[in-house]
Design an enzyme around this catalytic site. Structure first.
Site, PDB file in Angstrom:
ATOM      1  CD  GLN A   1     -52.835 103.764 -11.358  1.00 23.76           C
ATOM      2  OE1 GLN A   1     -51.975 104.746 -11.272  1.00 23.76           O
ATOM      3  NE2 GLN A   1     -52.388 102.528 -11.570  1.00 23.76           N
TER       4      GLN A   1
ATOM      5  CD  GLU B   1     -45.378 107.361 -16.183  1.00 25.73           C
ATOM      6  OE1 GLU B   1     -46.045 106.857 -16.825  1.00 25.73           O
ATOM      7  OE2 GLU B   1     -44.321 106.855 -15.445  1.00 25.73           O
TER       8      GLU B   1
ATOM      9  CD  GLU C   1     -45.752 106.794 -11.214  1.00 26.37           C
ATOM     10  OE1 GLU C   1     -45.552 105.715 -12.007  1.00 26.37           O
ATOM     11  OE2 GLU C   1     -46.566 107.641 -11.585  1.00 26.37           O
TER      12      GLU C   1
ATOM     13  CD  GLU D   1     -50.287  99.486 -13.563  1.00 28.39           C
ATOM     14  OE1 GLU D   1     -50.341 100.194 -12.695  1.00 28.39           O
ATOM     15  OE2 GLU D   1     -49.748  99.882 -14.838  1.00 28.39           O
TER      16      GLU D   1
HETATM   17  C1  FCB Z   1     -46.726 104.437 -14.443  1.00 31.14           C
HETATM   18  C2  FCB Z   1     -47.814 105.312 -14.112  1.00 31.14           C
HETATM   19  C3  FCB Z   1     -48.595 104.551 -12.809  1.00 31.14           C
HETATM   20  C4  FCB Z   1     -48.361 103.175 -12.692  1.00 31.14           C
HETATM   21  C5  FCB Z   1     -47.096 102.672 -12.998  1.00 31.14           C
HETATM   22  C6  FCB Z   1     -47.000 101.253 -12.716  1.00 31.14           C
HETATM   23  O1  FCB Z   1     -46.413 104.451 -15.793  1.00 31.14           O
HETATM   24  O2  FCB Z   1     -47.642 106.546 -13.874  1.00 31.14           O
HETATM   25  O3  FCB Z   1     -49.957 105.155 -12.726  1.00 31.14           O
HETATM   26  O4  FCB Z   1     -49.314 102.563 -13.488  1.00 31.14           O
HETATM   27  O5  FCB Z   1     -46.710 103.104 -14.336  1.00 31.14           O
END
Ligand code: FCB
Length: 449
Positions: free
Chosen positions: A23, A169, A352, A406
């Site tokens: 990213q 994730e 996050e 994104e």
């Molecule tokens: C999560 C991801 C990250 C980013 C955010 C907005 O699911 O881990 O890379 O895209 O969302």
């Protein structure tokens, strides 16, 4: 924007920002980097809304020193980045690409010079394309390839990385990458994607063992969670919500914390071999929690291939991604993890948390983003409230330091504390950056840098 002072966080609470390699790095073909599934996917017409790709992204590969300076100015105590597997091992296995590891070494050393803890994620979705060509996460061998890669990164950086995160994730990589096909590698297997869950978890467990054998740094995984809100009161709606809850919130966490796979999902578990669940349940030092929003669920229309339907939740402010802003969901989630897993739950770090808004510089070149300030303020208060409820939370990482690329949304969603002009790469801290700097300084009981 003025907000009331945040409640006190304990000394030693980790204040961080989070990013991922594909990213932000760009330099997609520089210094021997090999292609990943995201290069392939983004270069396939129609996959990314604005037709863009991560070839250049934020050019962090070349501008990392400037980005470290931005973090130092913010006063964070940790930076969560990801290592691009194809930069280190261009074909996914075999010979190391020394310039790839050199880059992460420069980054790690630069962070340490500023007193910022390097937190390294080993897989943030950018699987080397040759590993995908050999079956990717549908193939059990990929778990072993992942552990070998983890081992060699740890051999180089294990004396300096302060926290390892194996996978980012795995639920999203399974569901969007292999269930619906909205993410790379673009497979649409629906519930037949279960082997992708199992092999990622097996890779995680094998990597935990490899990391522990190499170094003493703590090990974590970063899971995405979303409190599920049934939309409708019909028993069919409640059943659909319960099923989705097991899929999103428990499919990965139950086996990680020693409870095996939730059985009610009816997956064909023939890929699970004797001993796998013990490997997967290796003790974790930290559970990484990525939280964005709750999910509304109701019973599906007749003939739907899925046993649930995801629906927008009314009554919340919304981000530019149309995600509901619900800090109460974060407290609810943390309390639920605490209740459900009890003494088996390791300390949590929020790996996050953040929001996208259409932030644009004003006539003076400033980037006001009051909605992001309100978001962060609300979510930090929710974390604090959960801590007061008894949940052991030891850190909070904002997604993200920079506006970045994104995924399937390309450059259309801005999550940064720092605005990036994607044409020039110019970085401009937004007002949320100044707000967070003050908040961190107050929490650390130090004057802002
Ligand atoms: C999560 C991801 C990250 C980013 C955010 C907005 O699911 O881990 O890379 O895209 O969302």
């Amino acid at each position: 924007m003025q907000t009331a002072p945040l409640p006190d966080f304990p000394a030693g609470f980790r204040w961080g920002v989070s990013t991922s390699a594909y990213q932000i790095e760009g330099a997609a073909r520089a210094d021997g980097r090999g292609p990943s599934i995201w290069d392939t996917f983004a270069h396939s017409p129609g996959r990314v809304v604005d037709g863009s790709n991560g070839d250049v992204a934020c050019d962090h590969y070349h501008r990392y020193a400037e980005d470290i300076a931005l973090m130092a100015g913010l006063g964070v105590t940790a930076y969560r980045f990801s290592v691009a597997w194809p930069r280190v091992l261009p074909t996914g296995t075999g010979a190391v690409n020394p310039p790839g590891l050199d880059f992460y070494e420069r980054l790690v050393d630069g962070l340490l010079e500023q007193g910022i803890d390097p937190v390294a994620t080993l897989f943030h979705w950018d699987l080397p394309q040759p590993v995908q060509d050999a079956g990717g996460w549908l193939n059990r061998d990929t778990a072993h390839r992942f552990a070998e890669y983890a081992d060699l990164v740890a051999a180089r950086l294990g004396d300096r990385v302060k926290l390892w995160i194996t996978l980012n994730e795995p639920f999203i990589h399974m569901s969007l990458g292999h269930g619906t096909g909205e993410h790379a590698p673009g497979a649409a297997l629906l519930f037949d994607a279960f082997p992708v869950a199992h092999h990622q978890l097996l890779g995680h467990g094998l990597a935990v063992a490899a990391l522990r054998a190499r170094c003493g740094a703590p090990v974590a995984i970063a899971n995405n969670y979303s409190p599920v809100r049934p939309v409708g009161t019909d028993p069919a709606d409640l059943a659909a919500a319960a099923g989705y809850e097991a899929l999103h919130n428990r499919l990965f966490t139950d086996p990680l914390l020693g409870r095996g796979y939730p059985t009610e999902l009816g997956f064909d578990e023939s890929v699970v071999r004797d001993g796998d669940l013990d490997v997967i349940a290796a003790p974790l030092d930290v559970l990484g929690v990525n939280y964005y929003n709750p999910t509304g669920v109701r019973a599906p229309e007749e003939g739907s291939p899925l046993p649930f339907e995801l629906v927008p939740l009314d009554g919340y402010p919304r981000t530019a991604f149309d995600w509901p802003v619900a800090p109460d969901g974060l407290r609810e989630l943390l309390d639920w993890l605490h209740r459900r897993y009890g003494p088996d739950l390791p300390p949590i770090q929020i790996t996050e948390s953040g929001c996208a808004y259409d932030d644009t510089p004003d006539a003076e070149g400033r980037v006001p983003d009051p909605d992001r300030i309100a978001y962060l303020d609300g979510h930090l208060r929710a974390v604090h409230a959960a801590m007061a409820d008894g949940v052991d939370v030891t850190g909070y990482f904002v997604w993200s330091l920079l506006d970045n690329w994104e995924w399937a949304e390309g450059f259309t969603k801005r999550f940064g504390l720092v605005h990036v002009d994607f044409a020039t790469g110019a970085r401009t801290p937004k007002s949320s950056y100044s707000w967070l700097r003050e908040a961190i300084a107050a929490a650390r009981r130090e004057p802002p840098r």
